[in-house]
Design a protein around this motif. Sequence first.
Motif, short mmCIF file in Angstrom:
data_model
loop_
_atom_site.label_atom_id
_atom_site.label_comp_id
_atom_site.label_asym_id
_atom_site.label_seq_id
_atom_site.Cartn_x
_atom_site.Cartn_y
_atom_site.Cartn_z
N ILE A 28 0.84 -1.21 0.00
CA ILE A 28 0.00 0.00 0.00
C ILE A 28 0.87 1.25 0.00
N ALA A 29 2.01 1.19 0.71
CA ALA A 29 2.94 2.32 0.69
C ALA A 29 3.46 2.57 -0.72
N ARG A 30 3.73 1.49 -1.47
CA ARG A 30 4.19 1.65 -2.85
C ARG A 30 3.10 2.25 -3.73
N VAL A 31 1.86 1.85 -3.48
CA VAL A 31 0.74 2.43 -4.24
C VAL A 31 0.67 3.93 -3.98
N ARG A 32 0.83 4.30 -2.72
CA ARG A 32 0.78 5.73 -2.40
C ARG A 32 1.91 6.49 -3.08
N GLU A 33 3.10 5.89 -3.10
CA GLU A 33 4.24 6.53 -3.76
C GLU A 33 3.99 6.74 -5.25
N GLY A 34 3.04 5.99 -5.80
CA GLY A 34 2.67 6.16 -7.19
C GLY A 34 1.79 7.37 -7.44
N GLY A 35 1.49 8.12 -6.39
CA GLY A 35 0.73 9.37 -6.55
C GLY A 35 -0.74 9.28 -6.22
N PHE A 36 -1.16 8.17 -5.61
CA PHE A 36 -2.58 8.00 -5.30
C PHE A 36 -2.91 8.51 -3.90
N THR A 37 -4.10 9.06 -3.76
CA THR A 37 -4.63 9.44 -2.46
C THR A 37 -5.35 8.22 -1.88
N ILE A 38 -5.24 8.02 -0.57
CA ILE A 38 -5.73 6.79 0.05
C ILE A 38 -6.59 7.08 1.26
N LEU A 39 -7.72 6.38 1.35
CA LEU A 39 -8.52 6.32 2.57
C LEU A 39 -8.66 4.85 2.93
N ILE A 40 -8.19 4.47 4.10
CA ILE A 40 -8.14 3.07 4.48
C ILE A 40 -8.84 2.86 5.81
N VAL A 41 -9.70 1.85 5.90
CA VAL A 41 -10.27 1.44 7.18
C VAL A 41 -9.61 0.11 7.55
N GLU A 42 -9.24 0.00 8.82
CA GLU A 42 -8.38 -1.12 9.19
C GLU A 42 -8.45 -1.36 10.69
N GLN A 43 -8.47 -2.64 11.07
CA GLN A 43 -8.43 -3.01 12.49
C GLN A 43 -7.01 -3.09 13.03
N ASN A 44 -6.03 -3.29 12.14
CA ASN A 44 -4.64 -3.38 12.58
C ASN A 44 -4.11 -1.96 12.79
N VAL A 45 -4.45 -1.41 13.96
CA VAL A 45 -4.17 0.00 14.23
C VAL A 45 -2.67 0.26 14.29
N ARG A 46 -1.94 -0.65 14.90
CA ARG A 46 -0.48 -0.46 15.04
C ARG A 46 0.17 -0.23 13.68
N GLN A 47 -0.14 -1.07 12.70
CA GLN A 47 0.51 -0.97 11.40
C GLN A 47 -0.03 0.20 10.58
N VAL A 48 -1.32 0.42 10.62
CA VAL A 48 -1.88 1.44 9.73
C VAL A 48 -1.48 2.84 10.17
N LEU A 49 -1.29 3.06 11.47
CA LEU A 49 -0.87 4.38 11.93
C LEU A 49 0.57 4.71 11.51
N LYS A 50 1.35 3.68 11.15
CA LYS A 50 2.69 3.92 10.61
C LYS A 50 2.64 4.34 9.14
N LEU A 51 1.54 4.03 8.49
CA LEU A 51 1.41 4.24 7.05
C LEU A 51 0.82 5.60 6.69
N VAL A 52 -0.14 6.08 7.50
CA VAL A 52 -0.95 7.22 7.11
C VAL A 52 -0.48 8.53 7.74
N ASP A 53 -1.01 9.63 7.20
CA ASP A 53 -0.71 10.95 7.74
C ASP A 53 -1.63 11.31 8.90
N ARG A 54 -2.93 11.04 8.70
CA ARG A 54 -3.93 11.37 9.71
C ARG A 54 -4.85 10.18 9.92
N ALA A 55 -5.59 10.21 11.03
CA ALA A 55 -6.52 9.11 11.31
C ALA A 55 -7.72 9.61 12.08
N TYR A 56 -8.82 8.89 11.89
CA TYR A 56 -10.06 9.11 12.63
C TYR A 56 -10.36 7.84 13.40
#
Length: 234
Positions: A177-205
């Motif tokens: 998913i990080a590589r996809v983002r590096e390709g210039g895509f904007t991402i909104l992700i819902v995820e239960q694996n909070v530990r990993q996803v918070l390392k990936l994203v800029d902001r979270a709700y």
Amino acid sequence: MLELSQVTAGYGAFTALWDVSLRVAIGEAVAVVGPNGAGKTTLLRAISGLIAPRAGRIAFEGADLTGHPAYDIVAHGIAHVPEGRRLFPLLTVAENLKMGAFLPTARAHFRESLERVYTLFPVLAERQRQRAGSLSGGEQQMLAVGRALMSRPKLILFDEPSMGLAPVMVLRLFDMIARVREGGFTILIVEQNVRQVLKLVDRAYLLEVGRIKVEGRAADLAEQDFVRQAYVGL
């Protein structure tokens, strides 16, 4: 780019989301995290037109898309990678990717998009004649992402992408998913694996029982005690 204002949505007599407001700026990666049953999948289904909101407004690049059908949402540049992948198991990898380029604008750039997907996920090029249902869980997730990319989206919605994957595959998934983002895509992700996803994203709700409880920069949320104790396991 994407803005939700006081969106309420649900199924039949059941309301799963209550007055949810959020925004995703162009180039951002934003997560919505929370426990099972919080309404995360309902949120993405409302954005992508699979269900119609009961109240509120969904805008994308300034256009009001509230209540628009799913095919029109895709045409505006929003692709949805659904929970459980939802591939066509009896079709080949190549045929599943072709299904992702069903819009006329996407068909016009089919070869270019296919090359991009195969460059990002070389294993799909190796398996292009193999039936999707025979792929491993991680390969199926790659195919689901690749199918979404074939529509040439501006925003990609990821719904619980790590669900059902082995721990080692979860790490590879987030790298993907990080590589996809590096390709210039904007991402909104819902995820239960909070530990990993918070390392990936800029902001979270943080979504709980259909309502946004807190929002902020991912690094700040990861340091809040109640988030660490309840969701990160620290």
